[in-house]
Scaffold this motif. Structure first.
Motif, PDB file in Angstrom:
ATOM      1  N   GLY A  34       9.458 -58.641  31.040  1.00 52.80           N
ATOM      2  CA  GLY A  34      10.585 -59.469  30.651  1.00 52.80           C
ATOM      3  C   GLY A  34      11.447 -58.892  29.551  1.00 52.80           C
ATOM      4  O   GLY A  34      12.519 -59.448  29.246  1.00 52.80           O
ATOM      5  N   THR A  35      11.036 -57.790  28.937  1.00 50.15           N
ATOM      6  CA  THR A  35      11.815 -57.171  27.862  1.00 50.15           C
ATOM      7  C   THR A  35      13.126 -56.615  28.395  1.00 50.15           C
ATOM      8  O   THR A  35      13.140 -55.880  29.390  1.00 50.15           O
ATOM      9  CB  THR A  35      11.024 -56.038  27.197  1.00 50.15           C
ATOM     10  OG1 THR A  35       9.787 -56.554  26.701  1.00 50.15           O
ATOM     11  CG2 THR A  35      11.812 -55.421  26.049  1.00 50.15           C
ATOM     12  N   VAL A  36      14.227 -56.949  27.739  1.00 46.12           N
ATOM     13  CA  VAL A  36      15.555 -56.468  28.147  1.00 46.12           C
ATOM     14  C   VAL A  36      16.030 -55.429  27.131  1.00 46.12           C
ATOM     15  O   VAL A  36      15.867 -55.601  25.918  1.00 46.12           O
ATOM     16  CB  VAL A  36      16.563 -57.628  28.221  1.00 46.12           C
ATOM     17  CG1 VAL A  36      17.977 -57.112  28.506  1.00 46.12           C
ATOM     18  CG2 VAL A  36      16.135 -58.628  29.293  1.00 46.12           C
ATOM     19  N   GLY A  37      16.616 -54.348  27.631  1.00 40.62           N
ATOM     20  CA  GLY A  37      17.134 -53.301  26.756  1.00 40.62           C
ATOM     21  C   GLY A  37      18.377 -52.655  27.333  1.00 40.62           C
ATOM     22  O   GLY A  37      18.707 -52.841  28.519  1.00 40.62           O
ATOM     23  N   ILE A  38      19.066 -51.909  26.492  1.00 42.69           N
ATOM     24  CA  ILE A  38      20.274 -51.176  26.884  1.00 42.69           C
ATOM     25  C   ILE A  38      20.162 -49.765  26.335  1.00 42.69           C
ATOM     26  O   ILE A  38      19.765 -49.575  25.181  1.00 42.69           O
ATOM     27  CB  ILE A  38      21.538 -51.857  26.330  1.00 42.69           C
ATOM     28  CG1 ILE A  38      21.767 -53.207  27.021  1.00 42.69           C
ATOM     29  CG2 ILE A  38      22.778 -50.974  26.508  1.00 42.69           C
ATOM     30  CD1 ILE A  38      22.912 -54.015  26.432  1.00 42.69           C
ATOM     31  N   GLY A  39      20.481 -48.783  27.137  1.00 39.47           N
ATOM     32  CA  GLY A  39      20.403 -47.401  26.669  1.00 39.47           C
ATOM     33  C   GLY A  39      20.832 -46.426  27.741  1.00 39.47           C
ATOM     34  O   GLY A  39      21.809 -46.661  28.456  1.00 39.47           O
ATOM     35  N   THR A  40      20.088 -45.342  27.861  1.00 36.84           N
ATOM     36  CA  THR A  40      20.380 -44.301  28.847  1.00 36.84           C
ATOM     37  C   THR A  40      19.148 -44.053  29.702  1.00 36.84           C
ATOM     38  O   THR A  40      18.050 -44.532  29.406  1.00 36.84           O
ATOM     39  CB  THR A  40      20.791 -42.990  28.161  1.00 36.84           C
ATOM     40  OG1 THR A  40      19.653 -42.451  27.468  1.00 36.84           O
ATOM     41  CG2 THR A  40      21.940 -43.216  27.177  1.00 36.84           C
ATOM     42  N   VAL A  41      19.351 -43.267  30.759  1.00 40.49           N
ATOM     43  CA  VAL A  41      18.229 -42.964  31.645  1.00 40.49           C
ATOM     44  C   VAL A  41      17.094 -42.278  30.886  1.00 40.49           C
ATOM     45  O   VAL A  41      15.915 -42.463  31.214  1.00 40.49           O
ATOM     46  CB  VAL A  41      18.687 -42.098  32.834  1.00 40.49           C
ATOM     47  CG1 VAL A  41      19.601 -42.885  33.758  1.00 40.49           C
ATOM     48  CG2 VAL A  41      19.373 -40.822  32.363  1.00 40.49           C
ATOM     49  N   ASN A  42      17.416 -41.492  29.866  1.00 37.76           N
ATOM     50  CA  ASN A  42      16.365 -40.833  29.098  1.00 37.76           C
ATOM     51  C   ASN A  42      15.452 -41.836  28.393  1.00 37.76           C
ATOM     52  O   ASN A  42      14.272 -41.561  28.153  1.00 37.76           O
ATOM     53  CB  ASN A  42      16.972 -39.882  28.064  1.00 37.76           C
ATOM     54  CG  ASN A  42      17.601 -38.661  28.697  1.00 37.76           C
ATOM     55  OD1 ASN A  42      17.213 -38.258  29.795  1.00 37.76           O
ATOM     56  ND2 ASN A  42      18.582 -38.079  28.027  1.00 37.76           N
ATOM     57  N   ASP A  43      16.012 -43.006  28.051  1.00 35.31           N
ATOM     58  CA  ASP A  43      15.213 -44.030  27.386  1.00 35.31           C
ATOM     59  C   ASP A  43      14.193 -44.660  28.320  1.00 35.31           C
ATOM     60  O   ASP A  43      13.143 -45.138  27.868  1.00 35.31           O
ATOM     61  CB  ASP A  43      16.119 -45.134  26.832  1.00 35.31           C
ATOM     62  CG  ASP A  43      17.074 -44.635  25.763  1.00 35.31           C
ATOM     63  OD1 ASP A  43      16.653 -43.792  24.948  1.00 35.31           O
ATOM     64  OD2 ASP A  43      18.238 -45.084  25.757  1.00 35.31           O
TER      65      ASP A  43
END
Length: 311
Positions: A168-177
């Motif tokens: 359920g954790t939501v995040g924003i970043g890049t494919v490397n993340d």
């Protein structure tokens, strides 16, 4: 000594000739906390003509703002989403974890999810898309839905993502993340243009098409457990001209976001919200003004805000 009636007459004339300096027009306008922060901290919002705030449900609020920015009329929606109370899912036209065939406008995406038992509150368009030789639209970035890896490759430069893990954790970043955690991914929707990373404002590369020109924009940022969607109308002089991507970075910074990315924009920029008619019928009207003369574009995927699934 002047007669009392003459003194009263003089005072009456004075009140007419010299009215009070305080009037409704001179009072300082009152804004919501969200708009006050945007206006004070972003540097891109000038005079505000109107603001309306609509709470769709506890934890999901949309602000609609009509304002001036550097002499240009602007119209923007800001959705504030409490991830402790709701969650996000990727959308497709049939709410199935597969490439869209055919593609559809955003209300169809939301209606399909609602029809499959989800309670949908709002939705925005998702990834940039490309058209295959068959005419089918495909997202240009990674795409996971319901834990299914639909696209595991991406176009050059299309590395930005918003994601939700299976916990359920939501995040924003890049494919490397997220590459080390692909087996943990429940939802992944791609974007193009990294606006903020780890609390730092980023200048979007000129290599990204139309990044420095005023266009309709859709973007998403995160601050802890709060998600913000920005939907900016554009290409409509006198109503809303649009923002460049660096203005989006300033807005997300003013909201206190740590990370933010641009989603698809232009004619694809779409915001739908839940509406319940008196007879109980649930619909998902488009509340912004898509810039294409033909109306809202069909899209390959999107992002929906929905109630958390029942345990």
């Amino acid at each position: 000594m002047k007669p009392l009636y003459k003194l009263f007459f003089v005072l009456l004339l004075s009140s007419i000739a010299f009215p009070s300096c305080s009037s409704d027009d001179d009072k300082e306008k009152s804004y919501s906390v969200l708009l006050s922060d945007l206006k004070a901290k972003s540097g891109v919002i000038g005079e505000v003509y109107s603001e309306s705030v609509n709470e769709l449900r506890d934890g999901v609020t949309i602000s609609e703002i009509d304002f001036d920015s550097d002499g240009e009329r602007m119209h923007m929606f800001v959705a504030r989403v409490d991830l402790d109370k709701v969650t996000i899912i990727a959308s497709t036209p049939n709410d199935k974890p597969e490439l869209p065939n055919p593609d559809a406008i955003m209300p169809v995406h939301a209606g399909a999810a609602e029809g499959n038992g989800k309670t949908v509150w709002l939705g925005v368009n998702g990834d940039f898309w490309a058209k295959e030789s068959s005419g089918q639209l495909i997202p240009m970035g990674l795409f996971y839905k319901d834990g299914v890896a639909i696209r595991t490759t991406y176009y050059d430069g299309h590395t930005e993502v918003i994601y939700k893990k299976k916990d359920g954790t939501v995040g924003i970043g890049t494919v490397n993340d997220i590459f080390p955690y692909l087996n943990d991914m429940q939802e992944v929707i791609g974007g193009y243009g990294l606006l903020m990373k780890d609390g730092q404002i980023l200048s979007v590369s000129e290599d990204i098409a139309q990044s420095s020109t005023r266009q309709p924009r859709t973007a998403v940022g995160i601050e802890g457990k709060t998600l913000y969607f920005l939907v900016v109308d554009g290409r409509q002089q006198g109503y809303s001209t649009g923002f460049d991507m660096n203005a989006l970075s300033l807005l997300f910074n003013a909201l206190g976001c740590s990370d933010a990315i641009a989603l698809d924009g232009g004619g694809s920029t779409t915001l739908v919200v839940r509406k319940t008619k008196p007879d109980g019928l649930v619909t998902f009207p488009i509340v912004n003004r898509p810039s294409d003369k033909g109306g809202a574009r069909t899209i390959s995927n999107g992002i929906l805000v929905v109630d958390n699934p029942q345990p």
